[in-house]
Motif scaffolding. Sequence first.
Motif, PDB file in Angstrom:
ATOM      1  N   GLU A 107      12.950 -10.962 -27.058  1.00  0.00           N
ATOM      2  CA  GLU A 107      13.817  -9.920 -27.614  1.00  0.00           C
ATOM      3  C   GLU A 107      13.182  -9.309 -28.858  1.00  0.00           C
ATOM      4  OE1 GLU A 107      17.023  -7.361 -28.183  1.00  0.00           O
ATOM      5  OE2 GLU A 107      16.482  -8.591 -26.436  1.00  0.00           O
ATOM      6  N   LEU A 108      12.616 -10.158 -29.713  1.00  0.00           N
ATOM      7  CA  LEU A 108      11.958  -9.660 -30.922  1.00  0.00           C
ATOM      8  C   LEU A 108      10.747  -8.798 -30.563  1.00  0.00           C
ATOM      9  CD1 LEU A 108      11.900  -9.715 -34.012  1.00  0.00           C
ATOM     10  CD2 LEU A 108      10.541 -11.807 -33.885  1.00  0.00           C
ATOM     11  N   GLY A 109       9.963  -9.264 -29.595  1.00  0.00           N
ATOM     12  CA  GLY A 109       8.801  -8.495 -29.169  1.00  0.00           C
ATOM     13  C   GLY A 109       9.183  -7.176 -28.528  1.00  0.00           C
ATOM     14  N   TYR A 110      10.276  -7.183 -27.773  1.00  0.00           N
ATOM     15  CA  TYR A 110      10.757  -5.951 -27.136  1.00  0.00           C
ATOM     16  C   TYR A 110      11.173  -4.924 -28.186  1.00  0.00           C
ATOM     17  CZ  TYR A 110      13.812  -2.856 -24.423  1.00  0.00           C
ATOM     18  OH  TYR A 110      14.416  -1.759 -23.855  1.00  0.00           O
ATOM     19  N   ARG A 111      11.877  -5.388 -29.209  1.00  0.00           N
ATOM     20  CA  ARG A 111      12.309  -4.474 -30.274  1.00  0.00           C
ATOM     21  C   ARG A 111      11.114  -3.954 -31.076  1.00  0.00           C
ATOM     22  NH1 ARG A 111      17.738  -4.282 -31.213  1.00  0.00           N
ATOM     23  NH2 ARG A 111      19.000  -5.760 -30.014  1.00  0.00           N
ATOM     24  N   ALA A 112      10.109  -4.807 -31.260  1.00  0.00           N
ATOM     25  CA  ALA A 112       8.900  -4.355 -31.953  1.00  0.00           C
ATOM     26  C   ALA A 112       8.195  -3.272 -31.146  1.00  0.00           C
ATOM     27  CB  ALA A 112       7.966  -5.537 -32.186  1.00  0.00           C
ATOM     28  N   ARG A 113       8.226  -3.407 -29.839  1.00  0.00           N
ATOM     29  CA  ARG A 113       7.594  -2.404 -28.974  1.00  0.00           C
ATOM     30  C   ARG A 113       8.371  -1.088 -28.996  1.00  0.00           C
ATOM     31  NH1 ARG A 113       5.328  -4.333 -23.297  1.00  0.00           N
ATOM     32  NH2 ARG A 113       4.007  -5.398 -24.827  1.00  0.00           N
ATOM     33  N   LEU A 114       9.696  -1.173 -29.031  1.00  0.00           N
ATOM     34  CA  LEU A 114      10.507   0.041 -29.112  1.00  0.00           C
ATOM     35  C   LEU A 114      10.292   0.764 -30.438  1.00  0.00           C
ATOM     36  CD1 LEU A 114      13.984  -1.016 -27.632  1.00  0.00           C
ATOM     37  CD2 LEU A 114      12.227   0.396 -26.552  1.00  0.00           C
ATOM     38  N   ALA A 115      10.100  -0.011 -31.504  1.00  0.00           N
ATOM     39  CA  ALA A 115       9.944   0.583 -32.831  1.00  0.00           C
ATOM     40  C   ALA A 115       8.640   1.357 -32.959  1.00  0.00           C
ATOM     41  CB  ALA A 115      10.015  -0.503 -33.900  1.00  0.00           C
ATOM     42  N   ASN A 116       7.609   0.908 -32.259  1.00  0.00           N
ATOM     43  CA  ASN A 116       6.310   1.579 -32.355  1.00  0.00           C
ATOM     44  C   ASN A 116       5.562   1.404 -31.038  1.00  0.00           C
ATOM     45  OD1 ASN A 116       4.038   2.883 -33.246  1.00  0.00           O
ATOM     46  ND2 ASN A 116       3.388   1.269 -34.656  1.00  0.00           N
ATOM     47  N   PRO A 117       5.926   2.182 -30.027  1.00  0.00           N
ATOM     48  CA  PRO A 117       5.360   1.982 -28.683  1.00  0.00           C
ATOM     49  C   PRO A 117       3.833   1.977 -28.618  1.00  0.00           C
ATOM     50  CG  PRO A 117       7.206   3.511 -28.614  1.00  0.00           C
ATOM     51  CD  PRO A 117       6.910   3.275 -30.064  1.00  0.00           C
ATOM     52  N   PRO A 118       3.144   2.870 -29.341  1.00  0.00           N
ATOM     53  CA  PRO A 118       1.682   2.860 -29.206  1.00  0.00           C
ATOM     54  C   PRO A 118       1.041   1.589 -29.768  1.00  0.00           C
ATOM     55  CG  PRO A 118       2.471   4.917 -30.179  1.00  0.00           C
ATOM     56  CD  PRO A 118       3.599   3.946 -30.230  1.00  0.00           C
ATOM     57  N   ASN A 119       1.576   1.118 -30.905  1.00  0.00           N
ATOM     58  CA  ASN A 119       0.972  -0.036 -31.583  1.00  0.00           C
ATOM     59  C   ASN A 119       2.057  -0.978 -32.105  1.00  0.00           C
ATOM     60  OD1 ASN A 119      -1.982   0.742 -31.594  1.00  0.00           O
ATOM     61  ND2 ASN A 119      -1.116   2.516 -32.659  1.00  0.00           N
ATOM     62  N   PRO A 120       2.722  -1.706 -31.227  1.00  0.00           N
ATOM     63  CA  PRO A 120       3.780  -2.609 -31.692  1.00  0.00           C
ATOM     64  C   PRO A 120       3.224  -3.741 -32.553  1.00  0.00           C
ATOM     65  CG  PRO A 120       3.282  -3.014 -29.384  1.00  0.00           C
ATOM     66  CD  PRO A 120       2.535  -1.777 -29.767  1.00  0.00           C
ATOM     67  N   VAL A 121       4.033  -4.182 -33.496  1.00  0.00           N
ATOM     68  CA  VAL A 121       3.639  -5.304 -34.342  1.00  0.00           C
ATOM     69  C   VAL A 121       3.613  -6.575 -33.488  1.00  0.00           C
ATOM     70  CG1 VAL A 121       4.266  -6.712 -36.340  1.00  0.00           C
ATOM     71  CG2 VAL A 121       4.640  -4.234 -36.387  1.00  0.00           C
ATOM     72  N   PRO A 122       2.503  -7.312 -33.480  1.00  0.00           N
ATOM     73  CA  PRO A 122       2.444  -8.542 -32.685  1.00  0.00           C
ATOM     74  C   PRO A 122       3.443  -9.589 -33.178  1.00  0.00           C
ATOM     75  CG  PRO A 122       0.239  -7.824 -33.315  1.00  0.00           C
ATOM     76  CD  PRO A 122       1.208  -6.997 -34.111  1.00  0.00           C
ATOM     77  N   VAL A 123       3.997 -10.332 -32.243  1.00  0.00           N
ATOM     78  CA  VAL A 123       4.942 -11.404 -32.552  1.00  0.00           C
ATOM     79  C   VAL A 123       4.317 -12.734 -32.136  1.00  0.00           C
ATOM     80  CG1 VAL A 123       7.198 -12.397 -32.017  1.00  0.00           C
ATOM     81  CG2 VAL A 123       6.951  -9.911 -32.275  1.00  0.00           C
TER      82      VAL A 123
END
Length: 214
Positions: A107-123
């Motif tokens: 869930e945390l990784g999914y939200r990180a991807r939504l926040a910045n699709p090109p370069n999501p913050v790694p979890v």
Amino acid sequence: MRTQPDCFVPPPDPVPGVPGEQRQFPSLDCRSTLYKTGFIEFHEDGSAVDPAQEHKVLALIESEKRRAPGGKVITFLYVHGWKNNGDQAAPGAKPKDVERFGTALGELGYRARLANPPNPVPVVGVYIGWRGKSLKGPGLFTFISYWSRRNTANRIGGTTLTATINNVIERTNAGSLASRVVLVGHSFGARVLEHAIENGVTLYDQRRSSAAPS
């Protein structure tokens, strides 16, 4: 020796597999595209099961920082509680604590991807395992383990775990004040964290204060 999944960028794995690894998967689990997980396990006396597990986690954090924009990562360190351990559920069986931890990371990784699709913050998830479950049997039967597991939790939160947590925090924050570390303990896992923090976990980073606008 079990082979490791492709956890590191660039390969190869900088730390060999943990000798005598007994779990279904290696001490690193990188199968998800949303997060990566490392397991660090502790004996009843609070000593590390194998120091290579911590070394792998730290190497994994470093690897994720290298591929992250600005070196920013989110490290989620979790200590499970009473009646749990580091066992993984059999395929198709009811999820155990390890699988529930993976769900939270997803869930945390999914939200990180939504926040910045090109370069999501790694979890990166760090699962601190200990023998929180010492008895098997009906639920009421296992309640007699309460006091022994409570005392064990005190020992798990000793100086070895304190050093491990400090190393995780330091490695996560290295070169990027935008990185974040989340510490979570469930049930007696919270007691473990309490004792580890009392032993000297560095929760306050002076660099953040000096970097903040006056």
